[in-house]
Design a protein around this motif. Structure first.
Motif, PDB file in Angstrom:
ATOM      1  N   ASP A   1      -2.222  -2.960  -3.906  1.00  0.00           N
ATOM      2  CA  ASP A   1      -1.361  -4.538  -4.007  1.00  0.00           C
ATOM      3  C   ASP A   1      -0.046  -4.391  -4.699  1.00  0.00           C
ATOM      4  O   ASP A   1      -0.014  -4.390  -5.287  1.00  0.00           O
ATOM      5  CB  ASP A   1      -2.171  -5.076  -4.036  1.00  0.00           C
ATOM      6  CG  ASP A   1      -3.513  -5.925  -3.099  1.00  0.00           C
ATOM      7  OD1 ASP A   1      -3.613  -5.258  -2.728  1.00  0.00           O
ATOM      8  OD2 ASP A   1      -4.422  -5.777  -4.203  1.00  0.00           O
TER       9      ASP A   1
ATOM     10  N   ARG B   1       0.459 -11.771  -0.717  1.00  0.00           N
ATOM     11  CA  ARG B   1      -0.024 -10.543  -1.315  1.00  0.00           C
ATOM     12  C   ARG B   1       0.397  -9.453  -0.106  1.00  0.00           C
ATOM     13  O   ARG B   1      -0.154 -10.322   1.572  1.00  0.00           O
ATOM     14  CB  ARG B   1      -1.329 -10.551  -1.583  1.00  0.00           C
ATOM     15  CG  ARG B   1      -1.969  -9.313  -1.959  1.00  0.00           C
ATOM     16  CD  ARG B   1      -3.699  -9.267  -1.238  1.00  0.00           C
ATOM     17  NE  ARG B   1      -3.752 -10.151  -3.143  1.00  0.00           N
ATOM     18  CZ  ARG B   1      -5.335  -9.825  -3.483  1.00  0.00           C
ATOM     19  NH1 ARG B   1      -6.270  -9.249  -2.740  1.00  0.00           N
ATOM     20  NH2 ARG B   1      -5.502 -10.029  -4.412  1.00  0.00           N
TER      21      ARG B   1
ATOM     22  N   GLN C   1      -0.251  -6.234   1.135  1.00  0.00           N
ATOM     23  CA  GLN C   1      -0.689  -4.476   1.040  1.00  0.00           C
ATOM     24  C   GLN C   1      -0.581  -3.268   1.512  1.00  0.00           C
ATOM     25  O   GLN C   1      -0.375  -3.524   3.008  1.00  0.00           O
ATOM     26  CB  GLN C   1      -2.568  -4.483   1.241  1.00  0.00           C
ATOM     27  CG  GLN C   1      -3.074  -3.806   0.614  1.00  0.00           C
ATOM     28  CD  GLN C   1      -4.888  -3.952   1.963  1.00  0.00           C
ATOM     29  OE1 GLN C   1      -5.047  -4.048   2.870  1.00  0.00           O
ATOM     30  NE2 GLN C   1      -5.122  -4.543   0.475  1.00  0.00           N
TER      31      GLN C   1
ATOM     32  N   VAL D   1      -4.314   2.145  -1.337  1.00  0.00           N
ATOM     33  CA  VAL D   1      -4.187   1.468  -1.183  1.00  0.00           C
ATOM     34  C   VAL D   1      -3.506   0.717  -2.803  1.00  0.00           C
ATOM     35  O   VAL D   1      -3.730   0.633  -3.234  1.00  0.00           O
ATOM     36  CB  VAL D   1      -5.538   0.423  -0.595  1.00  0.00           C
ATOM     37  CG1 VAL D   1      -4.826  -0.929   0.070  1.00  0.00           C
ATOM     38  CG2 VAL D   1      -5.681   0.702   1.164  1.00  0.00           C
TER      39      VAL D   1
END
Length: 128
Positions: free
Chosen positions: A43, A96, A98, A41
């Motif tokens: 950001d 943001r 993701q 993952v």
């Protein structure tokens, strides 16, 4: 008349005896390629300049705020008029995002293998 009483006693001990026999240990390392497959993952930040151009009173100057996943940072500028006022020049909208991705990589794992060989006093392996 006296009758003698006899009792046996046992003494147990150990001693080292060289039999001339021994063992050889062979250790080898094998390599085995393995593929790992993991989800990662990450950001990311997206910054967008939004023009506002609005005059506000000094005591009403906005501060940084959040709207959902977006952080809004006001950019202030003092403007000289007949009186001093605060104008919101622009805002930074920071969102943001993701993202998920699959990471694949080949790695090599090592394992040790051991074999044991017994031999007698002449150094030759015994026959079975």
């Amino acid at each position: 008349m006296t009758i003698p009483v006899v009792a046996e006693q046992l003494a147990v001990g150990t001693r080292t005896v060289d039999t001339g026999r021994g063992v050889r240990i062979h250790k080898t390392v094998i390599e085995q390629p393995v593929t790992i497959d993991e989800r990662l993952v990450r950001d990311e930040v997206e910054i967008k300049h939004v023009a506002v151009d609005r005059i506000v009173a000094l005591e009403e100057a906005p501060t940084t705020r959040h709207e959902g996943d977006t952080m809004i940072v006001p950019i202030l500028e003092e403007v000289l008029v007949v009186e001093r006022r605060v104008r919101i020049k622009e805002e930074l909208h920071i969102t943001r995002i993701q993202r998920e991705e699959t990471h694949r990589e080949a790695v090599v794992l090592k394992a040790e293998q051991v074999s044991i060989e017994r031999f007698d006093e002449s150094g030759t392996p015994p026959t079975k």
